[in-house]
Design an enzyme around this catalytic site. Sequence first.
Site, PDB file in Angstrom:
ATOM      1  N   CYS A 101      56.493 -39.598 -37.383  1.00  0.00           N
ATOM      2  CA  CYS A 101      57.139 -38.711 -36.405  1.00  0.00           C
ATOM      3  C   CYS A 101      58.623 -39.045 -36.275  1.00  0.00           C
ATOM      4  CB  CYS A 101      56.404 -38.753 -35.063  1.00  0.00           C
ATOM      5  SG  CYS A 101      56.864 -37.381 -33.960  1.00  0.00           S
ATOM      6  N   HIS A 188      50.860 -37.692 -36.438  1.00  0.00           N
ATOM      7  CA  HIS A 188      50.501 -38.970 -35.815  1.00  0.00           C
ATOM      8  C   HIS A 188      49.083 -39.387 -36.214  1.00  0.00           C
ATOM      9  CE1 HIS A 188      53.821 -39.760 -32.992  1.00  0.00           C
ATOM     10  NE2 HIS A 188      53.912 -38.450 -32.854  1.00  0.00           N
ATOM     11  N   GLU A 190      47.913 -42.257 -35.956  1.00  0.00           N
ATOM     12  CA  GLU A 190      47.493 -43.347 -35.060  1.00  0.00           C
ATOM     13  C   GLU A 190      46.991 -42.857 -33.713  1.00  0.00           C
ATOM     14  OE1 GLU A 190      51.634 -42.619 -33.538  1.00  0.00           O
ATOM     15  OE2 GLU A 190      50.475 -42.270 -35.362  1.00  0.00           O
TER      16      GLU A 190
END
Length: 243
Positions: A101, A188, A190
Site C-alpha cells: 500500500c 493489503h 496482512e
Amino acid sequence: MTLQSLTLGLLECDHARPEFLSIAGDYRDMFPALFHQIDPSIRFRFYDVVNGEFPRDPRECDAYLSTGSSFSVYDDEPWIHQLISFVQTLDQQEIPYIGVCFGHQMIGQALGGKVGKAPVGWCVGVHTFRVQEQREWMNPAREQFSLLMMCQDQVLELPPDTQVLASSDNCPNAMIQKGRHILGIQAHPEFPAAYDRALMELRIERIGAEKVRKGIESLNTPTDHLDFARWIVNFLSNLQESR
C-alpha cells in the site's frame, strides 16, 4: 544464506489505532502472523520509521517490508523524506524491498514515478486483480487473485524499468516489480477482514456511505492472502539463493 536465516526488517509507516488493537494487534503483529503461516523461521526486526527510527545500516536486514500508512508518500514529513532516501539506497544496493500500500506507493515516489489520488477515488474491501505477467516465484500460479484494499492514493505513473505484474480496472498498477529486488502491491494481504471493516466504518464520511456498504458486502468474498504471502516468500527465497 538460506531463507531459514532471513531477517526481514519491517518499516512501520503507521500504527493501528488503540481501539483497533484488539482485532489483530499492530502491524508488527499482522505481518508476522501472515508470513509465519508460510515460513515460521523468518525473523522480523521492527523499525518505527513513522516516529523516526530507521536502520543504522541497510545491511542490518536481508530484506525490508514497508507497511501501509494513513499518510501520503508526498506529504512533507521529515520521516517520509528519510524513507524516500532509504528506499533509494536499497534500490542502488539491490537490497530486497517489498512495499505494501503506502510502501508500494513509495516505490513510485522514491524511484521516479508519480503518486496521487486515484481517479476512481477510494478502493476498499475485496478486489480481484488480473495477472499480467507470470514470474517463476508466483507459485502457485494464478490468473487472478483477490486481496483486501484500503487506499485512495495509487501509483499513477511507473518509475523507469518497472513492470506491472497485476492490475484491475480500478487499480492499473496494482502489483509492480523493478529488477529482481523490488516488489510492490497496492493491496493489503496482512489485513484481517474485521480490520478492513473497522477502517471502512471509521472513514465512512471520507469514503462515502455507498462505497463502504459495497466494501463491507465484499468481505464475504474469500481472499488469496496466503497464496500471495507464499509468492513473497518465494520472491525472497529466489533472491537469497542467487547470492
